[in-house]
Design a protein around this motif. Structure first.
Motif, PDB file in Angstrom:
ATOM      1  N   PHE A 185       0.837  -1.195   0.000  1.00 48.66           N
ATOM      2  CA  PHE A 185       0.000   0.000   0.000  1.00 48.66           C
ATOM      3  C   PHE A 185       0.870   1.243   0.000  1.00 48.66           C
ATOM      4  CE2 PHE A 185      -2.385   3.190   2.604  1.00 48.66           C
ATOM      5  CZ  PHE A 185      -3.452   3.385   1.731  1.00 48.66           C
ATOM      6  N   GLY A 186       0.451   2.251  -0.783  1.00 48.29           N
ATOM      7  CA  GLY A 186       1.164   3.512  -0.807  1.00 48.29           C
ATOM      8  C   GLY A 186       0.219   4.691  -0.702  1.00 48.29           C
ATOM      9  N   PRO A 187       0.335   5.521   0.343  1.00 41.34           N
ATOM     10  CA  PRO A 187      -0.504   6.714   0.467  1.00 41.34           C
ATOM     11  C   PRO A 187       0.191   7.952  -0.110  1.00 41.34           C
ATOM     12  CG  PRO A 187       0.569   6.294   2.562  1.00 41.34           C
ATOM     13  CD  PRO A 187       1.094   5.265   1.586  1.00 41.34           C
ATOM     14  N   VAL A 188      -0.428   8.583  -1.092  1.00 41.39           N
ATOM     15  CA  VAL A 188       0.071   9.844  -1.627  1.00 41.39           C
ATOM     16  C   VAL A 188      -0.691  10.960  -0.916  1.00 41.39           C
ATOM     17  CG1 VAL A 188       0.326  11.301  -3.670  1.00 41.39           C
ATOM     18  CG2 VAL A 188       0.617   8.815  -3.852  1.00 41.39           C
ATOM     19  N   PRO A 189      -0.013  11.783  -0.096  1.00 45.13           N
ATOM     20  CA  PRO A 189      -0.726  12.781   0.709  1.00 45.13           C
ATOM     21  C   PRO A 189      -1.229  13.947  -0.137  1.00 45.13           C
ATOM     22  CG  PRO A 189       1.635  12.975   1.036  1.00 45.13           C
ATOM     23  CD  PRO A 189       1.433  11.780   0.170  1.00 45.13           C
ATOM     24  N   ALA A 190      -2.542  14.095  -0.213  1.00 43.11           N
ATOM     25  CA  ALA A 190      -3.134  15.164  -1.022  1.00 43.11           C
ATOM     26  C   ALA A 190      -4.404  15.680  -0.377  1.00 43.11           C
ATOM     27  CB  ALA A 190      -3.430  14.667  -2.438  1.00 43.11           C
ATOM     28  N   GLY A 191      -4.525  15.524   0.938  1.00 40.79           N
ATOM     29  CA  GLY A 191      -5.740  15.929   1.627  1.00 40.79           C
ATOM     30  C   GLY A 191      -5.513  17.079   2.585  1.00 40.79           C
ATOM     31  N   GLU A 242       6.993   9.249  -6.160  1.00 41.87           N
ATOM     32  CA  GLU A 242       8.296   8.769  -6.613  1.00 41.87           C
ATOM     33  C   GLU A 242       8.853   7.722  -5.647  1.00 41.87           C
ATOM     34  OE1 GLU A 242      10.748  12.153  -7.259  1.00 41.87           O
ATOM     35  OE2 GLU A 242       9.798  12.667  -9.177  1.00 41.87           O
ATOM     36  N   VAL A 243       8.668   7.943  -4.357  1.00 44.24           N
ATOM     37  CA  VAL A 243       9.072   6.950  -3.369  1.00 44.24           C
ATOM     38  C   VAL A 243       8.330   5.645  -3.606  1.00 44.24           C
ATOM     39  CG1 VAL A 243       8.968   6.360  -0.910  1.00 44.24           C
ATOM     40  CG2 VAL A 243       9.774   8.613  -1.613  1.00 44.24           C
ATOM     41  N   ILE A 244       7.031   5.747  -3.854  1.00 49.25           N
ATOM     42  CA  ILE A 244       6.197   4.563  -4.069  1.00 49.25           C
ATOM     43  C   ILE A 244       6.606   3.842  -5.351  1.00 49.25           C
ATOM     44  CG2 ILE A 244       3.836   3.824  -4.580  1.00 49.25           C
ATOM     45  CD1 ILE A 244       2.938   6.161  -2.686  1.00 49.25           C
ATOM     46  N   ALA A 245       6.831   4.588  -6.429  1.00 51.29           N
ATOM     47  CA  ALA A 245       7.240   3.983  -7.699  1.00 51.29           C
ATOM     48  C   ALA A 245       8.581   3.271  -7.555  1.00 51.29           C
ATOM     49  CB  ALA A 245       7.306   5.044  -8.791  1.00 51.29           C
ATOM     50  N   GLY A 285       2.392  -5.459  11.876  1.00 50.68           N
ATOM     51  CA  GLY A 285       2.656  -5.755  10.474  1.00 50.68           C
ATOM     52  C   GLY A 285       1.425  -5.999   9.642  1.00 50.68           C
ATOM     53  N   ALA A 286       0.316  -5.331   9.959  1.00 52.22           N
ATOM     54  CA  ALA A 286      -0.943  -5.617   9.271  1.00 52.22           C
ATOM     55  C   ALA A 286      -0.980  -5.058   7.853  1.00 52.22           C
ATOM     56  CB  ALA A 286      -2.116  -5.059  10.073  1.00 52.22           C
ATOM     57  N   VAL A 287      -0.085  -4.119   7.543  1.00 51.93           N
ATOM     58  CA  VAL A 287      -0.044  -3.571   6.170  1.00 51.93           C
ATOM     59  C   VAL A 287       1.420  -3.378   5.784  1.00 51.93           C
ATOM     60  CG1 VAL A 287      -0.175  -1.145   6.902  1.00 51.93           C
ATOM     61  CG2 VAL A 287      -0.956  -1.794   4.624  1.00 51.93           C
ATOM     62  N   ARG A 288       1.699  -3.588   4.495  1.00 55.59           N
ATOM     63  CA  ARG A 288       3.055  -3.405   3.982  1.00 55.59           C
ATOM     64  C   ARG A 288       3.068  -2.119   3.151  1.00 55.59           C
ATOM     65  NH1 ARG A 288       6.174  -7.618   5.178  1.00 55.59           N
ATOM     66  NH2 ARG A 288       7.854  -6.672   3.953  1.00 55.59           N
ATOM     67  N   LEU A 289       3.904  -1.165   3.560  1.00 49.56           N
ATOM     68  CA  LEU A 289       3.953   0.138   2.918  1.00 49.56           C
ATOM     69  C   LEU A 289       5.046   0.173   1.848  1.00 49.56           C
ATOM     70  CD1 LEU A 289       3.461   2.628   5.874  1.00 49.56           C
ATOM     71  CD2 LEU A 289       1.748   1.671   4.320  1.00 49.56           C
ATOM     72  N   LEU A 290       4.747   0.827   0.738  1.00 51.80           N
ATOM     73  CA  LEU A 290       5.676   0.953  -0.385  1.00 51.80           C
ATOM     74  C   LEU A 290       6.653   2.091  -0.101  1.00 51.80           C
ATOM     75  CD1 LEU A 290       3.053   0.364  -3.177  1.00 51.80           C
ATOM     76  CD2 LEU A 290       5.068  -1.067  -2.776  1.00 51.80           C
ATOM     77  N   GLY A 300      -5.871  16.636   5.885  1.00 53.97           N
ATOM     78  CA  GLY A 300      -5.086  15.947   6.906  1.00 53.97           C
ATOM     79  C   GLY A 300      -4.407  14.741   6.290  1.00 53.97           C
ATOM     80  N   ASN A 301      -3.082  14.656   6.456  1.00 49.75           N
ATOM     81  CA  ASN A 301      -2.303  13.554   5.881  1.00 49.75           C
ATOM     82  C   ASN A 301      -1.474  12.893   6.969  1.00 49.75           C
ATOM     83  OD1 ASN A 301      -3.057  14.235   3.031  1.00 49.75           O
ATOM     84  ND2 ASN A 301      -1.901  16.090   3.494  1.00 49.75           N
ATOM     85  N   ASP A 302      -2.099  12.634   8.086  1.00 52.44           N
ATOM     86  CA  ASP A 302      -1.363  12.212   9.266  1.00 52.44           C
ATOM     87  C   ASP A 302      -0.743  10.832   9.122  1.00 52.44           C
ATOM     88  OD1 ASP A 302      -1.815  14.486  11.185  1.00 52.44           O
ATOM     89  OD2 ASP A 302      -3.876  14.013  10.680  1.00 52.44           O
ATOM     90  N   PHE A 303      -1.474   9.884   8.560  1.00 55.92           N
ATOM     91  CA  PHE A 303      -0.914   8.532   8.443  1.00 55.92           C
ATOM     92  C   PHE A 303       0.310   8.537   7.542  1.00 55.92           C
ATOM     93  CE2 PHE A 303      -0.627   4.351   6.370  1.00 55.92           C
ATOM     94  CZ  PHE A 303      -0.461   3.553   7.493  1.00 55.92           C
ATOM     95  N   ALA A 304       0.221   9.195   6.385  1.00 53.17           N
ATOM     96  CA  ALA A 304       1.362   9.255   5.471  1.00 53.17           C
ATOM     97  C   ALA A 304       2.559   9.933   6.133  1.00 53.17           C
ATOM     98  CB  ALA A 304       0.970   9.985   4.190  1.00 53.17           C
ATOM     99  N   ALA A 305       2.313  11.046   6.826  1.00 50.06           N
ATOM    100  CA  ALA A 305       3.416  11.771   7.468  1.00 50.06           C
ATOM    101  C   ALA A 305       4.062  10.946   8.567  1.00 50.06           C
ATOM    102  CB  ALA A 305       2.904  13.094   8.032  1.00 50.06           C
ATOM    103  N   ASP A 306       3.240  10.304   9.392  1.00 48.10           N
ATOM    104  CA  ASP A 306       3.773   9.575  10.540  1.00 48.10           C
ATOM    105  C   ASP A 306       4.418   8.253  10.157  1.00 48.10           C
ATOM    106  OD1 ASP A 306       3.041  11.598  12.231  1.00 48.10           O
ATOM    107  OD2 ASP A 306       1.260  10.596  13.018  1.00 48.10           O
ATOM    108  N   THR A 307       4.230   7.806   8.925  1.00 50.97           N
ATOM    109  CA  THR A 307       4.892   6.578   8.465  1.00 50.97           C
ATOM    110  C   THR A 307       6.010   6.883   7.472  1.00 50.97           C
ATOM    111  OG1 THR A 307       3.093   6.253   6.853  1.00 50.97           O
ATOM    112  CG2 THR A 307       2.964   5.026   8.932  1.00 50.97           C
ATOM    113  N   GLY A 308       6.395   8.172   7.356  1.00 56.73           N
ATOM    114  CA  GLY A 308       7.618   8.513   6.674  1.00 56.73           C
ATOM    115  C   GLY A 308       7.529   8.902   5.222  1.00 56.73           C
ATOM    116  N   PHE A 309       6.336   9.186   4.698  1.00 58.59           N
ATOM    117  CA  PHE A 309       6.212   9.603   3.306  1.00 58.59           C
ATOM    118  C   PHE A 309       6.402  11.115   3.179  1.00 58.59           C
ATOM    119  CE2 PHE A 309       4.240   5.484   3.269  1.00 58.59           C
ATOM    120  CZ  PHE A 309       4.562   4.965   2.025  1.00 58.59           C
ATOM    121  N   PRO A 310       6.998  11.570   2.086  1.00 64.60           N
ATOM    122  CA  PRO A 310       7.154  13.013   1.882  1.00 64.60           C
ATOM    123  C   PRO A 310       5.804  13.721   1.835  1.00 64.60           C
ATOM    124  CG  PRO A 310       8.501  11.788   0.315  1.00 64.60           C
ATOM    125  CD  PRO A 310       7.609  10.790   0.995  1.00 64.60           C
TER     126      PRO A 310
END
Length: 292
Positions: free
Chosen positions: A79-85, A105-108, A286-291, A87-97
């Motif tokens: 799974f890959g979250p692209v923050p565009a909302g 680009e990180v996800i790709a 480990g319920a979800v694997r992040l890209l 509130g983007n708390d999950f993406a930010a707290d799991t290390g996505f730009p």
């Protein structure tokens, strides 16, 4: 890819073609899922996972992430979250730009390299068997009550409705009696704030559970006790820095399983309406694997 064109009040809508192109650089064909409602979006994600997709990517805020998580949680689909909302708390707290183009680009790159990293999710269940997954924070106090009030209001539109809901509920503020069990240990409290965090933040950067770690297999529980209106107004801005936990009326706890009960409270998870109390919340390692 599941994209919410209204996320962040539509400010990233024009980026979607570029996001699709960059995601395609991951070396796999990209399909844009179609949905007109939040329920439809969740169903589209579940159907795509059942069809055997290689990965699911969401473009939006925490609400869009929440819909995607219902489909990929507990599966091998990364799974890959692209923050565009807003509130983007999950993406930010799991290390996505924070920048959507940088995040995709990180996800790709992770797709190209076949790389994913496991993180925990929280699983919340009600006594009737209803269940939801969430990635960030479950709110079960004043903030949940405000959300519920705002969702019932038809006027005004936009963020002013939420502001008005805050004023209405501040006028009605009173501690509620909560019964908690933390890994079986009972805790009965009078409180105005109860949050159960898998990650630290909710509401667009409010660090309500500042020490929460989505890789430790535990949930962080923050309880704000018998606040009056004036004290709550004074302390609430400190949540953005996470320093509210230093207030003498705030207590913090950590547990693998949290049972939570109170009268007349509907919980909100990842900012989305979840289940009425009582609920049981369990950390699932480990319920979800992040890209990433």
């Amino acid at each position: 890819m599941l994209a919410n064109p209204t996320a962040g009040r539509g400010r990233h809508r024009g980026l979607l073609p570029r996001l699709l192109d960059r995601l395609a650089d991951g070396g796999r064909p990209v399909r844009l899922l179609e949905a007109r409602t939040a329920t439809g979006a969740e169903a589209a994600c579940r159907e795509a996972v059942a069809d055997g997709i290689a990965a699911l990517v969401t473009v939006g805020g925490d609400g869009t992430v929440h819909r995607g998580l219902q489909a990929v949680a507990g599966t091998a689909v990364p799974f890959g979250p692209v923050p565009a909302g807003t509130g983007n708390d999950f993406a930010a707290d799991t290390g996505f730009p924070a920048d959507p183009l940088a995040a995709v680009e990180v996800i790709a790159a992770a797709l190209r390299d076949g790389r994913s990293r496991p993180v925990d999710l929280a699983h919340v269940t009600g006594p009737d068997g209803a269940a939801r997954w969430y990635g960030a924070v479950l709110a079960a106090g004043f903030d949940a009550i405000v959300n519920e009030r705002a969702n019932r209001m038809r006027y005004p539109r936009g963020p002013r409705r939420y502001d008005l809901a805050i004023l209405v509920e501040l006028a009605r503020l009173r501690p509620r009696r909560y019964a908690l069990r933390l890994d079986g240990r009972p805790l009965d409290v009078d409180a105005v704030l109860v949050a159960v965090g898998n990650t630290a933040s909710y509401g667009g950067g409010m660090r309500v559970c500042p020490d929460a770690d989505p890789t430790d297999g535990l949930l962080d529980v923050v309880v704000g006790g018998r606040f009056d209106r004036r004290t709550l107004i004074r302390v609430k801005p400190r949540i953005y820095r996470g320093t509210h936990v230093e207030h003498p009326l705030v207590s913090t706890h950590r547990a693998r399983t949290v049972e939570l009960s109170a009268e007349g409270i509907t919980t909100y998870a990842d900012g989305e309406r979840a289940l009425d109390l009582p609920v049981t919340v369990t950390a699932v390692p480990g319920a979800v694997r992040l890209l990433r």
